[in-house]
Enzyme design. Sequence first.
Site, mmCIF file in Angstrom:
data_model
loop_
_atom_site.group_PDB
_atom_site.id
_atom_site.type_symbol
_atom_site.label_atom_id
_atom_site.label_comp_id
_atom_site.label_asym_id
_atom_site.label_seq_id
_atom_site.Cartn_x
_atom_site.Cartn_y
_atom_site.Cartn_z
ATOM 1 N N ASP A 260 0.863 -1.164 0.000
ATOM 2 C CA ASP A 260 0.000 0.000 0.000
ATOM 3 C C ASP A 260 0.911 1.230 0.000
ATOM 4 O O ASP A 260 2.106 1.134 0.276
ATOM 5 C CB ASP A 260 -0.942 -0.020 1.210
ATOM 6 C CG ASP A 260 -2.228 0.751 0.953
ATOM 7 O OD1 ASP A 260 -2.251 1.591 0.026
ATOM 8 O OD2 ASP A 260 -3.215 0.521 1.667
ATOM 9 N N ASN A 261 0.342 2.371 -0.316
ATOM 10 C CA ASN A 261 1.138 3.566 -0.580
ATOM 11 C C ASN A 261 2.116 3.896 0.560
ATOM 12 O O ASN A 261 1.696 4.140 1.688
ATOM 13 C CB ASN A 261 0.194 4.752 -0.808
ATOM 14 C CG ASN A 261 0.924 5.980 -1.315
ATOM 15 O OD1 ASN A 261 1.922 5.866 -2.016
ATOM 16 N ND2 ASN A 261 0.435 7.151 -0.950
#
Length: 723
Positions: A260-261
Amino acid sequence: MKKGIIFLTAVILFTGCQQKQTKQLSKKDAEIAVKVEKLLSQMTLEEKIAEMTQDAPANDRLDIPVMKYGEALHGLWLVLDYYGNTTVYPQAVACASTWEPELIKKMASQTALEARALGVTHCYSPNLDVYAGDARYGRVEESYGEDPYLVSRMGVSFIQGLQGTGDEQFDENHVIATAKHFVGYPENRRGINGGFSDMSERRLREVYLPSFEAAVKEAQVGSVMPGHQDFNGVPCHMNTWLLKDILRDELGFDGFIVSDNNDVGRLETMHFIPETRTKAAILGLKAGVDMDLVIGKNVELATYHSNILKDTVEQDPSLMKYIDKATSRILTAKYKLGLFDTEQIEIDEETVNAGREEHREFALEIAEKSIIMLKNDNNLLPLDLSKIKSLAVIGPNAHEEKPKKGTYKLLGGYSGLPPYYVSVLDGLKKKVGKKVKINYAKGCDIDSFSKEGFSAAVSAAKKSDAVVLVVGSSHKTCGEGGDRSDLDLYGVQNELVELIHKTGKPVIVVLINGRPLSINYIAENIPSVLETWYGGMRAGDAVANVIFGDVNPGGKLTMSFPRSVGQVPVTYLERPDFIGSGKGLYRFSDKSPLFAFGYGLSYTTFEYGTPRLVKSAIKVGDATTVSVDVTNTGKRAGDEVVQMYVRDDYASVGRYLKMLKGFERINLKPGETKTVEFKLNPENLAVLTQDMKKVVEPGTFTISIGTSSRTEDLKTVKLRVIE
């Protein structure tokens, strides 16, 4: 020729050993494995590291193509960009409210076509998080609901639509899906996005793992994204038990894992476990995170970058195997997608139109089928067009103009920019034409405490025969990062509702929102209430069609509505409560949900017969079928969602009072009866024993079938399982 055969065999054996697969590679996958191994042998360390980021640039020396990414939760969104005139379908929570997985499969297949038209081949969807019953959490709208079986069915359909199946999987009309967020993301302690979670392995396996297991085993999902949070003290992005032991070894996942980011870097900056980004990168690599997602390509946040990894790997060659494994998985995905054999699409951002009219029409169909009627006292709805001369349309969510930048706030999170958005005001105007005068007043803003518009709203109501009052939330008050400490209508919306109700006019409340809200005043005082969630680009058309009876609402809630924030988490997944003097209830307030999971009304009525078993007793390991007759006892054709719940009455471990194990949406004409059948088999009769083994235990099972999860809406039959 002999050397080629020996090399191919070695690659197959190597790949099989590395992934602990029990099945042999197909001919196509074996050929890809050979190509990947050959390409890997020609790559420099820097080139390998470069591959380990989202949409890594093309490698001209070795002709390695780009794998462009996007979001596809409810239509394509090119992250940070708004072009392409893509179709925006209803938000995920609305899609699930149709209780019709085939619709979601078709939506995803259409989204894949639009993705390919824009050169996108890897999408960060679907969201397989099972909603934990805590609506303070802003990302509620992205979930398919509070039940693992329902989320699994919707998730599998979405992945199959996006990726394709059989010979069509990953072909020129399909893309790679990413199942997220692995795992237990909504199980946080304060309703905060990315908050830490503590849970038993039992809850993990009973509630949160089933949707991912189905995604891997049934839909062969190509990519998985871990969650931001830690899991019992170990961040998901370095949790080898989750990513290796469970996801890969137990479930058999053989695709690639994308972070995820910024989350590999956040091992240092959020979780404070490694002291440097280099150590964070190594932890992520060793846990099996193959790709580092850093939206915007900010080098300061990147971990899988030559500045971070190159010297470290050169100094410690034992790390090279992790680099090779990650790179090989990404290259394999590119080969499966056929990217090595196609030219990259040149996009003119000013003129490109990825959407199609048939897709926009289908967005309307989903929106219509997703609408849930929560209340309809005295059959106020549907309105008769011939009996009203004026209609007030009031509320902060009744209309939205096209924004100068970004996209519409009433589409919900992860939305692209459609060529147009039909608001409720637009839809009603279109529906009534010149036959009915529309009196519009905004009343208030969604995120303001100003009452300046109240007088105009009251005036509009007083000079109208009926009122459509559109309230709820928007991306200003909900969505990722939109966590809240209360669940009432934000701002002065409640006061607006009370004021309009006191005019004495017939009022229809239309909810446009992304989370269950504590709408007690509305539930007690307003005669007709429609839950529409974020209905996509054709939302207003769908609402108008329901209000005037062209469409009979048939959607059902996939999330329980709380009476107050103090009640959360509220979900039908409950275990038995204390049965002494406290009786498992709150003092001075009602413990039951305001509106229950599976609930939804219709313009017609349905009657259920008594459930029937083909066999009233079966042996452990055998199966049978349960059926029920459902009759439309009203005067209109309508859809009903038939739901089946199962409970093992006495078992070796504690269980939920009931769990959804089957559902089917059917359409019935007035007076028509249909028989609906559900299978009862080892899969949906099993419990997890104390040592986490899935088994069917002898004894009695209560099989409940009906129109919602409420006890009063269900009819039961007993099944006996014998040794």
